[in-house]
Motif scaffolding. Structure first.
Motif, mmCIF file in Angstrom:
data_model
loop_
_atom_site.group_PDB
_atom_site.id
_atom_site.type_symbol
_atom_site.label_atom_id
_atom_site.label_comp_id
_atom_site.label_asym_id
_atom_site.label_seq_id
_atom_site.Cartn_x
_atom_site.Cartn_y
_atom_site.Cartn_z
ATOM 1 N N GLN A 49 0.834 -1.201 0.000
ATOM 2 C CA GLN A 49 0.000 0.000 0.000
ATOM 3 C C GLN A 49 0.868 1.250 0.000
ATOM 4 N N LEU A 50 1.956 1.232 0.781
ATOM 5 C CA LEU A 50 2.876 2.363 0.807
ATOM 6 C C LEU A 50 3.508 2.571 -0.567
ATOM 7 N N LEU A 51 3.936 1.481 -1.203
ATOM 8 C CA LEU A 51 4.522 1.600 -2.546
ATOM 9 C C LEU A 51 3.519 2.191 -3.532
ATOM 10 N N LEU A 54 3.292 5.862 -2.818
ATOM 11 C CA LEU A 54 4.480 6.595 -3.259
ATOM 12 C C LEU A 54 4.569 6.664 -4.777
ATOM 13 N N GLN A 55 4.181 5.596 -5.453
ATOM 14 C CA GLN A 55 4.204 5.620 -6.914
ATOM 15 C C GLN A 55 3.205 6.637 -7.438
ATOM 16 N N GLY A 56 2.103 6.794 -6.752
ATOM 17 C CA GLY A 56 1.129 7.813 -7.141
ATOM 18 C C GLY A 56 1.696 9.205 -7.032
ATOM 19 N N ARG A 57 2.639 9.402 -6.106
ATOM 20 C CA ARG A 57 3.253 10.721 -5.923
ATOM 21 C C ARG A 57 4.301 11.012 -6.991
ATOM 22 N N LEU A 58 4.699 9.976 -7.738
ATOM 23 C CA LEU A 58 5.674 10.192 -8.819
ATOM 24 C C LEU A 58 5.010 10.778 -10.053
ATOM 25 N N HIS A 59 3.723 10.942 -9.981
ATOM 26 C CA HIS A 59 2.976 11.511 -11.100
ATOM 27 C C HIS A 59 2.604 12.953 -10.764
ATOM 28 N N SER A 60 2.548 13.764 -11.744
ATOM 29 C CA SER A 60 2.167 15.158 -11.536
ATOM 30 C C SER A 60 1.128 15.526 -12.573
#
Length: 74
Positions: A49-51, A54-60
């Motif tokens: 879930q954390l990954l 965090l992967q969602g935060r790599l998108h802008s």
């Protein structure tokens, strides 16, 4: 270490003992390893879930960063 008691079909226990014997271990040790793995499943789920988070935060704005942008030093 705490002892526990569980019940299972006699034939299943015998089969499990034979498998443990072939693997040069005991049924107790095999069960301890299984119990540890079973207990850690929640940790693995939290990590995944954390990954995902965090992967969602790599998108802008729906745009993916390039490799160069992700490795850019500031």
């Amino acid at each position: 270490m705490k002892n526990i008691t569980f019940s299972a079909e006699e034939t299943l226990i015998q089969q499990a003992r034979e498998v443990a014997h072939r693997h040069k271990t005991t049924l107790n040790q095999a069960f301890r390893l299984w119990l540890e793995s079973y207990a850690r499943q929640q940790d693995v789920e939290r990590f995944n879930q954390l990954l995902d988070h965090l992967q969602g935060r790599l998108h802008s704005g729906g745009r993916r960063f390039s490799r160069e942008e992700m490795n850019e030093r500031r």
